[in-house]
Design a protein around this motif. Sequence first.
Motif, short mmCIF file in Angstrom:
data_model
loop_
_atom_site.label_atom_id
_atom_site.label_comp_id
_atom_site.label_asym_id
_atom_site.label_seq_id
_atom_site.Cartn_x
_atom_site.Cartn_y
_atom_site.Cartn_z
N GLY A 94 59.62 -33.06 36.24
CA GLY A 94 60.91 -33.70 36.04
C GLY A 94 62.04 -33.08 36.83
N LYS A 95 61.74 -32.25 37.79
CA LYS A 95 62.77 -31.60 38.62
C LYS A 95 62.97 -32.42 39.89
N TYR A 96 63.60 -33.58 39.71
CA TYR A 96 63.68 -34.57 40.78
C TYR A 96 64.62 -34.15 41.91
N LYS A 97 65.75 -33.57 41.57
CA LYS A 97 66.69 -33.13 42.62
C LYS A 97 66.06 -32.02 43.45
N GLU A 98 65.38 -31.11 42.80
CA GLU A 98 64.72 -30.03 43.53
C GLU A 98 63.63 -30.58 44.44
N ALA A 99 62.91 -31.60 43.95
CA ALA A 99 61.87 -32.22 44.76
C ALA A 99 62.46 -32.88 46.00
N GLN A 100 63.60 -33.57 45.82
CA GLN A 100 64.25 -34.21 46.96
C GLN A 100 64.76 -33.18 47.95
N ASP A 101 65.33 -32.10 47.44
CA ASP A 101 65.83 -31.05 48.33
C ASP A 101 64.70 -30.45 49.16
N LEU A 102 63.55 -30.23 48.55
CA LEU A 102 62.43 -29.66 49.29
C LEU A 102 61.90 -30.67 50.31
N SER A 103 61.88 -31.93 49.94
CA SER A 103 61.46 -32.96 50.89
C SER A 103 62.41 -33.00 52.08
N ASN A 104 63.71 -32.91 51.81
CA ASN A 104 64.70 -32.96 52.89
C ASN A 104 64.57 -31.76 53.83
N SER A 105 64.28 -30.60 53.28
CA SER A 105 64.16 -29.42 54.13
C SER A 105 62.84 -29.40 54.89
N THR A 106 61.81 -29.97 54.30
CA THR A 106 60.50 -30.03 54.97
C THR A 106 60.52 -31.05 56.10
#
Length: 827
Positions: free
Chosen positions: A97-109
């Motif tokens: 449920g850590k959706y913002k963190e998941a998006q941030d990691l996707s953006n940096s990757t």
Amino acid sequence: MNLKRLLFFSSLIISISMQAWTQQAQPLKLWYDRPAANWNEALPIGNGRLAAMIFGGTDRERIQLNEETVWSGEPGNNIIEHVYDSIQQIRQLLFKGKYKEAQDLSNSTFPRQSPKGVNYGMQYQPVGNLTISFPGHDNVSAYTRDLNIADAISTVSYKLNNVSYKREMFASLNSGVIIVRITASKPGSVSFELGINTPQRIHHVAAKDKKLTLTGTSGSSDNKTGRVRFEAIVHPILEGGKLETKDSALIISGANTATLYISIGTNYKNYEDISGNPSAVAARYLSAALQKKYEADKAAHIKLYRKYFDRVSLNLGSTAQAEKPTNTRVAEFSSAPDPQLVSLYFQFGRYLMISGSQPGGQPTNLQGKWNEKLSPPWDSKYTININTEMNYWPAEVTNLSELHEPLFDMIRDLSVTGQESASKMYHARGWNVHHNTDLWRITGPVDGGFYGMWPMGGAWLTQHLWYHYLHTGDKQFLQKVYPILRSCAMFYVDVLQEEPANKWLVVAPSMSPENSYQAGVGISAGTTMDNQLVFDVFSNYIKAAAVLSLDKTFADTVKIKLQRLPPMQVGQYGQLQEWLQDWDKQNDRHRHISHLYGLFPGNQVSPYRSPALFDAARTSLINRGDKSTGWSMGWKVNWWARLQDGNRAYKLIADQLTPAPMEEKGQNGGTYPNLFDAHPPFQIDGNFGCASGIAEMLVQSHDGALHFLPALPDAWPNGTVTGLVTRGGFTIDITWKDHKPAAVKIVSGLGGNCRIRSFDELMLKDGKLKIATGINPNKLMEIADIKEPLVSPKAKSGNIAVKKVIEYDLPTKPGGVYILALAPLQK
């Protein structure tokens, strides 16, 4: 059959033939009383490989040239290395449920700007412009320019000093060159200067040997060097007069007629081979064209074009508006009835497909084959989270099946290059591609970790292989593409993840194309569209394996996975949920409504088998609103047709047939004076989407039956359509009067059971129609075996009233012709 019945059906057949003839007699022309002031007023011609925009100037004609393989860059994929661990971490964050963190990691990757050594796709680029200068031709009379889409020929005509001038222009399907014929009513009156230019930085222009030659090299972008070399040759053939060379121009004076042959070649052979000789290619096409007489080439071109175009006619009636210039008709469509403009717009979509997508060539891209810019909007690539697929929605239903082939060829290429993204990024077998590709068949993410992290492009593209099989029943084709379908299914067998709440198998990470459920957050697991797409990938593969008696063990594995996919869900507002969780916003007006894929082009939502989903899809569509980008409104025409609401579908057509804004960006949609679709700016997908939607309003075959006139609007009380093709290989002609099917002709290409669905009682020429019972045994018309949907306890109960239908079963033989009519009312 008694004499009275025989005479009745004979009159019906005559009526169908006369209605079709009337449509052909109506002028299928775009025409204007002044030259184009800009590119969105110019007229497109093309033969698949070559394309041009005709401006129609009198003192200076501009012909803007494209060749389908002139793209920036060079061969090579765009896979970002060493991202699997990050993808695994994104999955874990999503399931926690850590959706913002998941998006941030996707953006940096996957950064928004392409990282060093990686490209985010190349640009489709122009060859250049041929200019024809006519000294003193600036104060003319009786000017007209047109595009006759019945013959695929554009004409400019006017008078000057009591001399009538005419230019005929077409991209020959026969000889593979563009031909311009310049004539005058008085001998010796044809004089002009020829020049050629290009926006390409690397180029050279030469005028020698009575020819004008442009050589050039495509541009570089995103860490890739431009390596597509091209050559364009312009060769004038004169009758009378003389030709002189002046610097880098040709001067023609005192000719009776002049015919210009424009040939273009490139060094492109395939997505990994650019060893061709552009000069030799251009010279070969030119030499072959010059061996033919102009009139013979023109006649052969028309014959080849009509082989496709004449298969379908549409007559919705006509008003005095049909006599006005096309730009005026578009401007007045909302206030003046003009059903013939809808017919013209429908056939214009078919014209663009014939002109832009020929067997052996490249598929149509975001602008078809027509582009004047070195850096066009969205690079004019293949955007495969909707736009490329939409380009080919009319292919099967509007009887242009062969023109689907360029897309199939691209899918074959991607099934090879996509193995790299599958293995390196996901440690999976099979193949995949994300939301964009280009001439070089890239398969990695494009445009970063928000827009680009959508590993479903291959899933959607393969549906077109299956649609082709359902419409043609071609088992040899199915055998040929079976490895592609199998490999696509294998990818999803390997990448599906078990989500913790319900133990469903879902795609993660992914997103619902270009939309978000939190500010700046779109990355998610198990989006509704992904679930629908994987359902279709698995279902299609299982059926293909059964038809071909192949791979029972792997098919059993896929069946097990299929059963663990999430069901569709009805959310708290009565909407079809877009995400696995009930995150939809009632006021969301996003242009993408991707979770309605199951309604169209999919067949997972039925008014008769899943009324709750049918109602939920309708609610979602109402919540999103009508006005949007051109392509989005084109998709909505199809959705409202599937929802059996002809008036709402027609409203979307009317919204699309409004003048497009002059702004080069925005989401206002509309139509340019040349009938091109506006996002804005120009994208061709809306043209194809509306053409498909009009066909869907008249006949549907996705739900286990041929449904005649399922979404006929009040604005079309009478009309005729001929030549539409349905699943099961049936070709359909329908004449309707007072909104009811007066006569229907069915030609069975393959034989088998033809299940018929109608709002009105029908009868058969040679006997009584049998009321349908049970499941349709025709395997090419199978329905989707979906799970029962989950409905939120907050959703309002009750479904919309679905129109009652009568269903018949008609056994058919290959080549059989069957005539139906509206049954007389019983007293």
